[in-house]
Design a protein around this motif. Sequence first.
Motif, PDB file in Angstrom:
ATOM      1  N   LYS A  51      -3.369  -8.121  -5.092  1.00  0.00           N
ATOM      2  CA  LYS A  51      -4.632  -7.814  -5.777  1.00  0.00           C
ATOM      3  C   LYS A  51      -5.397  -9.075  -6.163  1.00  0.00           C
ATOM      4  CE  LYS A  51      -2.557  -5.205  -8.902  1.00  0.00           C
ATOM      5  NZ  LYS A  51      -1.221  -4.954  -8.292  1.00  0.00           N
ATOM      6  N   THR A  52      -4.717 -10.215  -6.239  1.00  0.00           N
ATOM      7  CA  THR A  52      -5.368 -11.423  -6.738  1.00  0.00           C
ATOM      8  C   THR A  52      -5.373 -12.586  -5.743  1.00  0.00           C
ATOM      9  OG1 THR A  52      -3.290 -12.137  -7.786  1.00  0.00           O
ATOM     10  CG2 THR A  52      -4.833 -10.856  -9.136  1.00  0.00           C
ATOM     11  N   ASN A  53      -4.524 -12.547  -4.717  1.00  0.00           N
ATOM     12  CA  ASN A  53      -4.490 -13.629  -3.740  1.00  0.00           C
ATOM     13  C   ASN A  53      -5.593 -13.404  -2.705  1.00  0.00           C
ATOM     14  OD1 ASN A  53      -3.960 -15.525  -1.766  1.00  0.00           O
ATOM     15  ND2 ASN A  53      -1.761 -15.116  -1.663  1.00  0.00           N
ATOM     16  N   PRO A  54      -6.621 -14.246  -2.693  1.00  0.00           N
ATOM     17  CA  PRO A  54      -7.731 -14.021  -1.755  1.00  0.00           C
ATOM     18  C   PRO A  54      -7.408 -14.416  -0.323  1.00  0.00           C
ATOM     19  CG  PRO A  54      -8.114 -16.026  -2.992  1.00  0.00           C
ATOM     20  CD  PRO A  54      -6.854 -15.418  -3.557  1.00  0.00           C
ATOM     21  N   TRP A  55      -6.300 -15.128  -0.117  1.00  0.00           N
ATOM     22  CA  TRP A  55      -5.981 -15.658   1.209  1.00  0.00           C
ATOM     23  C   TRP A  55      -4.968 -14.798   1.954  1.00  0.00           C
ATOM     24  CZ3 TRP A  55      -9.803 -18.740   1.186  1.00  0.00           C
ATOM     25  CH2 TRP A  55     -10.142 -19.468   0.044  1.00  0.00           C
ATOM     26  N   LEU A  56      -4.154 -14.061   1.225  1.00  0.00           N
ATOM     27  CA  LEU A  56      -3.204 -13.128   1.820  1.00  0.00           C
ATOM     28  C   LEU A  56      -3.246 -11.865   0.982  1.00  0.00           C
ATOM     29  CD1 LEU A  56      -0.074 -15.138   2.976  1.00  0.00           C
ATOM     30  CD2 LEU A  56      -1.272 -13.381   4.279  1.00  0.00           C
ATOM     31  N   THR A  57      -3.943 -10.878   1.496  1.00  0.00           N
ATOM     32  CA  THR A  57      -4.161  -9.661   0.728  1.00  0.00           C
ATOM     33  C   THR A  57      -3.732  -8.464   1.574  1.00  0.00           C
ATOM     34  OG1 THR A  57      -5.837  -8.405  -0.484  1.00  0.00           O
ATOM     35  CG2 THR A  57      -6.591  -9.597   1.475  1.00  0.00           C
ATOM     36  N   ASN A  58      -4.184  -7.302   1.229  1.00  0.00           N
ATOM     37  CA  ASN A  58      -3.830  -6.097   1.973  1.00  0.00           C
ATOM     38  C   ASN A  58      -5.081  -5.355   2.368  1.00  0.00           C
ATOM     39  OD1 ASN A  58      -1.241  -5.629   2.724  1.00  0.00           O
ATOM     40  ND2 ASN A  58      -0.696  -4.304   1.035  1.00  0.00           N
ATOM     41  N   ASP A  59      -4.986  -4.587   3.433  1.00  0.00           N
ATOM     42  CA  ASP A  59      -6.141  -3.824   3.874  1.00  0.00           C
ATOM     43  C   ASP A  59      -5.971  -2.367   3.474  1.00  0.00           C
ATOM     44  OD1 ASP A  59      -7.901  -2.520   6.387  1.00  0.00           O
ATOM     45  OD2 ASP A  59      -8.694  -4.369   5.540  1.00  0.00           O
ATOM     46  N   TYR A  60      -5.801  -1.482   4.433  1.00  0.00           N
ATOM     47  CA  TYR A  60      -5.766  -0.045   4.147  1.00  0.00           C
ATOM     48  C   TYR A  60      -4.390   0.419   3.664  1.00  0.00           C
ATOM     49  CZ  TYR A  60      -5.853   4.994   5.222  1.00  0.00           C
ATOM     50  OH  TYR A  60      -5.747   6.350   5.164  1.00  0.00           O
ATOM     51  N   LEU A  61      -3.362   0.015   4.390  1.00  0.00           N
ATOM     52  CA  LEU A  61      -1.998   0.394   4.025  1.00  0.00           C
ATOM     53  C   LEU A  61      -1.277  -0.758   3.338  1.00  0.00           C
ATOM     54  CD1 LEU A  61      -0.751   2.274   7.240  1.00  0.00           C
ATOM     55  CD2 LEU A  61      -1.706   3.273   5.156  1.00  0.00           C
ATOM     56  N   GLU A  62      -0.232  -0.421   2.596  1.00  0.00           N
ATOM     57  CA  GLU A  62       0.610  -1.431   1.969  1.00  0.00           C
ATOM     58  C   GLU A  62       1.283  -2.314   3.018  1.00  0.00           C
ATOM     59  OE1 GLU A  62       2.441  -2.983  -1.675  1.00  0.00           O
ATOM     60  OE2 GLU A  62       0.589  -1.999  -1.078  1.00  0.00           O
ATOM     61  N   THR A  63       1.363  -1.806   4.240  1.00  0.00           N
ATOM     62  CA  THR A  63       2.018  -2.539   5.333  1.00  0.00           C
ATOM     63  C   THR A  63       1.010  -3.250   6.239  1.00  0.00           C
ATOM     64  OG1 THR A  63       2.023  -0.467   6.593  1.00  0.00           O
ATOM     65  CG2 THR A  63       4.036  -1.032   5.381  1.00  0.00           C
ATOM     66  N   MET A  64      -0.237  -3.412   5.780  1.00  0.00           N
ATOM     67  CA  MET A  64      -1.271  -4.057   6.589  1.00  0.00           C
ATOM     68  C   MET A  64      -1.773  -5.329   5.914  1.00  0.00           C
ATOM     69  SD  MET A  64      -3.503  -0.773   7.959  1.00  0.00           S
ATOM     70  CE  MET A  64      -4.818  -1.784   8.641  1.00  0.00           C
ATOM     71  N   PRO A  65      -0.976  -6.410   5.940  1.00  0.00           N
ATOM     72  CA  PRO A  65      -1.451  -7.660   5.339  1.00  0.00           C
ATOM     73  C   PRO A  65      -2.677  -8.192   6.074  1.00  0.00           C
ATOM     74  CG  PRO A  65       0.525  -8.044   6.637  1.00  0.00           C
ATOM     75  CD  PRO A  65       0.350  -6.560   6.552  1.00  0.00           C
TER      76      PRO A  65
END
Length: 446
Positions: A51-65
């Motif tokens: 939720k706070t890392n702008p460089w490694l975040t998530n997209d639609y699913l929890e499994t979609m970095p």
Amino acid sequence: MFSQIGELIFNNEAVAKTSDFTMGLEVEMQRVDETGNVSQEPYPAAIGDEKTNPWLTNDYLETMPEMVTPAASHSLDAMHYLYKINNALRAALAPGELLWPLSMPPKLPADKSQLRLAKMGPKKEAYLKEWTKRHSYSEGTPCGVHINLSIDQHIIDLVKAGFPDKFKDEKAVRNYLYAVLAQGFVRYRWFITYLFGASPIAEANYFEKGQGIDHPVRSIRQSSYGFGTKFQGDYTDVQSYVDRIEDGVKQGILTSDYEFHGSVRFKGNANLKELPKTGVEYIELRMLDLDPSSSVGVRTDTLRFIRLLASYFIMHPALPLAEVNRVLDNADEMNDVVAKELPTEPCHYQNKALAMIKSLERYANQIQLGPEFSEILEDLEDRVINPKTTPSAKLMNYVENDSLESYALRRARRYQEAAMESLHPFQGFAGDHIPNADELKRELDK
């Protein structure tokens, strides 16, 4: 023939600046287990808070970095940052976990409600749930590459000084030039889909029974079967773009302006209504499938080609305003035709594609770009002439039992093993301090 703006840039020996775009990359991939199922592992703790890392975040699913690079001045720098962030992600995966290298997702569970939506805070999670109700779990799972392009400030200053009667201030110049870029990329999206489309088939349970495609295609993701709303944007100018999206929200077609997933988006203000006043800062291109021949999903030559296209669009005459929507509506239809073609067959618009390659070759020679651009265009011309050399057609060589799973897992394991051999993977995402862009660049440049 250059436009008036193009002539001004050319006469001031500033053409090189039209390809000196600041570039940022956003690349999504799926986490899978060693058998090709969507991973059941939690979000990797070693890369910090999604939720706070702008460089490694998530997209639609929890499994979609989603890997996000800081803005870079050159394609090679952008790729350097992407490789470092990609390696940091791979180093943080659980034992046995892999990154799926294809745009279309791995086999999905028959009960798709088992898929876990990303945990991105209450507001975003509510949006994702509502989006899923309107669309489907499957539609949210394709991954791709987004390219953020920002025009060099020298070009903006030059155009402002050269056309004081046409543009009242810098924001007006920005909005105009970015509208020209957006129109160009939407107009030739079909061309990009042909050259780089790489999603010919879908794995098990992506389509509901009796639905979907009945033959391999160039790009499911870039077709009407792909990701996102089918709501069409208006790229006549920035105000028209905002008005169209706002109207879609009022009509209930879009849940919010964030739901507009056009192939190009104007960026620069979190409050969309204010964008025409504050000015566009960059455009987001959303038309590239993952390239499975690269561990990071995209190749440097592809980025160079996108930069060449952007320079070409700035230097050449824009569409007449009254013609923009008609031409771009037709371009959307062309793109769907190309996306749904058999990947091994010649493009329906092959002659147009060859003519565009020739125009780009003339332009590259005219402005004296380096030999690497000639080589890139020669390779892409071969793709147009020989469709079996396109990414989608090459993937068809690896289809087994209507699936690319074996191929994808071989690639995924190879890329994971190579990343694990990296001597100094970046470890700066796990702590409480989130590096800003300058700090991250310094670390990644080591």
